[in-house]
Design a protein around this motif. Structure first.
Motif, mmCIF file in Angstrom:
data_model
loop_
_atom_site.group_PDB
_atom_site.id
_atom_site.type_symbol
_atom_site.label_atom_id
_atom_site.label_comp_id
_atom_site.label_asym_id
_atom_site.label_seq_id
_atom_site.Cartn_x
_atom_site.Cartn_y
_atom_site.Cartn_z
ATOM 1 N N THR A 250 0.843 -1.185 0.000
ATOM 2 C CA THR A 250 0.000 0.000 0.000
ATOM 3 C C THR A 250 0.880 1.237 0.000
ATOM 4 O OG1 THR A 250 -0.192 0.203 2.409
ATOM 5 C CG2 THR A 250 -1.817 -1.190 1.270
ATOM 6 N N LYS A 251 0.323 2.314 -0.537
ATOM 7 C CA LYS A 251 1.062 3.576 -0.647
ATOM 8 C C LYS A 251 0.450 4.627 0.266
ATOM 9 C CE LYS A 251 0.513 6.044 -4.353
ATOM 10 N NZ LYS A 251 0.594 6.589 -5.736
ATOM 11 N N PHE A 252 1.312 5.377 0.914
ATOM 12 C CA PHE A 252 0.900 6.474 1.789
ATOM 13 C C PHE A 252 1.518 7.755 1.249
ATOM 14 C CE2 PHE A 252 0.809 9.321 5.320
ATOM 15 C CZ PHE A 252 -0.155 8.888 6.223
ATOM 16 N N ILE A 253 0.675 8.647 0.741
ATOM 17 C CA ILE A 253 1.139 9.954 0.278
ATOM 18 C C ILE A 253 0.978 10.938 1.431
ATOM 19 C CG2 ILE A 253 0.774 11.858 -1.343
ATOM 20 C CD1 ILE A 253 -0.253 9.879 -3.367
ATOM 21 N N ILE A 254 2.074 11.480 1.908
ATOM 22 C CA ILE A 254 2.011 12.472 2.980
ATOM 23 C C ILE A 254 1.362 13.741 2.438
ATOM 24 C CG2 ILE A 254 3.346 13.928 4.552
ATOM 25 C CD1 ILE A 254 5.512 11.763 4.535
ATOM 26 N N ILE A 255 0.289 14.172 3.106
ATOM 27 C CA ILE A 255 -0.405 15.406 2.724
ATOM 28 C C ILE A 255 -0.331 16.341 3.915
ATOM 29 C CG2 ILE A 255 -2.543 16.404 1.805
ATOM 30 C CD1 ILE A 255 -3.362 13.536 1.035
ATOM 31 N N PRO A 256 0.606 17.274 3.908
ATOM 32 C CA PRO A 256 0.774 18.171 5.058
ATOM 33 C C PRO A 256 -0.534 18.855 5.451
ATOM 34 C CG PRO A 256 2.640 18.392 3.591
ATOM 35 C CD PRO A 256 1.630 17.519 2.875
ATOM 36 N N GLY A 257 -0.819 18.798 6.748
ATOM 37 C CA GLY A 257 -2.030 19.398 7.270
ATOM 38 C C GLY A 257 -3.198 18.442 7.349
ATOM 39 N N ILE A 258 -3.052 17.243 6.794
ATOM 40 C CA ILE A 258 -4.163 16.289 6.793
ATOM 41 C C ILE A 258 -3.778 14.950 7.420
ATOM 42 C CG2 ILE A 258 -5.752 14.950 5.336
ATOM 43 C CD1 ILE A 258 -5.892 17.307 3.469
#
Length: 346
Positions: A250-258
């Motif tokens: 699985t992939k985790f895209i870091i989304i700053p603030g979320i």
């Protein structure tokens, strides 16, 4: 456009700076053909082969002539502006052969989620359009000896399993013993064809989750399908028993603030272990990255390094995608400069 840069001048005979995609790659986008799909560096990427492409017959002699033009300039240290500073550029004794061994199918026409970071989701008119079929060109490349069996083949852009020809493309690769196929999928739709490909060691599947909880998943994906995705991930993972357990991740895209919290990372990694996975992928949201690459808050670097440590402790194979690699490289360069200034008393 090609620009001279001294750092790309090779001092080795027959060596020059290029990459596997410029040399032997092709990407089928919705409206263009490109050498590559990489766009995480500051120059933007997507080195172009042909614009305004919607399924016209391909002139392979012309395509290889375009690649020869790139080689000609790159040998002189003149790098295409789309490729400048790309981390995939490397100095090598490239073979200049006229074949394809890197293929990317990136249609951007259909999807079953509406991720908040996705450009196409912000422009919904781009979705749910019929696109040209890629399989005829794959068959043509293969029959003419252009596409090699050991090729690295990838699907991305929208949801690949929704393509009308997806099952037939996968079956073609299976029937002809291609064994290096990567599929990026939302995981919302379970694909029997994809499961068969995993079971035969054909496919490496990356499921985009970007979260460790149903609430965060719903906020990012804007669909309430977290439980369904986890269930499908478990089903895919069962296909890898006694085979390559890293074929599904699985992939985790870091989304700053979320979702930029250690607790979210911990929950994501724990869920992967519970679902029988042995591999994970880390990335960072593209628009934020492009705006903040030169001014990254320290906590983002700390979060990346925290993920590396936690993944290792959980015996998970962690792959860092291009933008994460760039951030860590930039951080290393800055740290070395700071150490040099400290040493010099500057």
């Amino acid at each position: 456009m090609f620009l001279y840069n001294e750092k790309y001048v090779s001092k080795k005979e027959r060596y020059y700076y290029s990459c596997p995609w410029i040399e032997h790659g092709i990407v089928f986008f919705q409206y263009k053909l490109a050498h590559c799909c990489h766009c995480g560096h500051q120059s933007g990427g997507h080195a172009l082969i042909r614009n305004n492409y919607t399924g016209q017959a391909l002139n392979w002699e012309r395509i290889f002539q375009v690649k020869d033009i790139y080689r000609k300039f790159h040998k002189k240290g003149k790098i295409n502006t789309a490729c400048m500073d790309c981390p995939y550029l490397k100095e090598d004794n490239w073979d200049n052969g006229r074949y394809i061994d890197h293929l990317y199918i990136s249609h951007w026409t259909n999807c079953n989620s509406r991720c908040i970071y996705c450009y196409e989701a912000q422009n919904p008119e781009s979705f749910n359009n019929d696109n040209y079929n890629v399989l005829p060109y794959i068959k043509e490349m293969y029959s003419r000896g252009i596409l090699r069996r050991e090729s690295e083949i990838s699907f991305g852009g929208g949801e690949p399993t929704l393509l009308k020809e997806f099952d037939n493309i996968v079956k073609f690769f299976m029937d002809n013993f291609f064994i290096r196929c990567r599929v990026h999928t939302s995981g919302i739709r379970y694909s029997p064809a994809l499961a068969d490909a995993i079971n035969t060691l054909l496919a490496y599947v990356v499921v985009s989750v970007d979260s460790g909880s149903r609430e965060t998943f719903k906020q990012i994906k804007r669909v309430d399908c977290y439980d369904k995705v986890c269930d499908n991930v478990r089903k895919y993972a069962l296909k890898t028993i006694f085979l390559g357990r890293d074929l599904i991740s699985t992939k985790f895209i870091i989304i700053p603030g979320i979702n930029d919290k250690k607790s979210e990372i911990d929950s994501w990694l724990m869920t992967n272990k519970e679902n029988g996975l042995y591999a994970v992928v880390l990335d960072i949201e593209e628009n934020w990255y492009l705006k903040n690459r030169n001014n990254v808050p320290p906590y983002i670097i700390e979060l990346i390094k925290y993920t590396e440590k936690r993944a290792k402790k959980s015996d998970l194979i962690l792959q860092l995608y291009e933008r994460i690699q760039n951030l860590l490289l930039d951080e290393s360069v800055r740290s070395n400069k700071d150490m040099f200034k400290l040493f010099r008393g500057v």
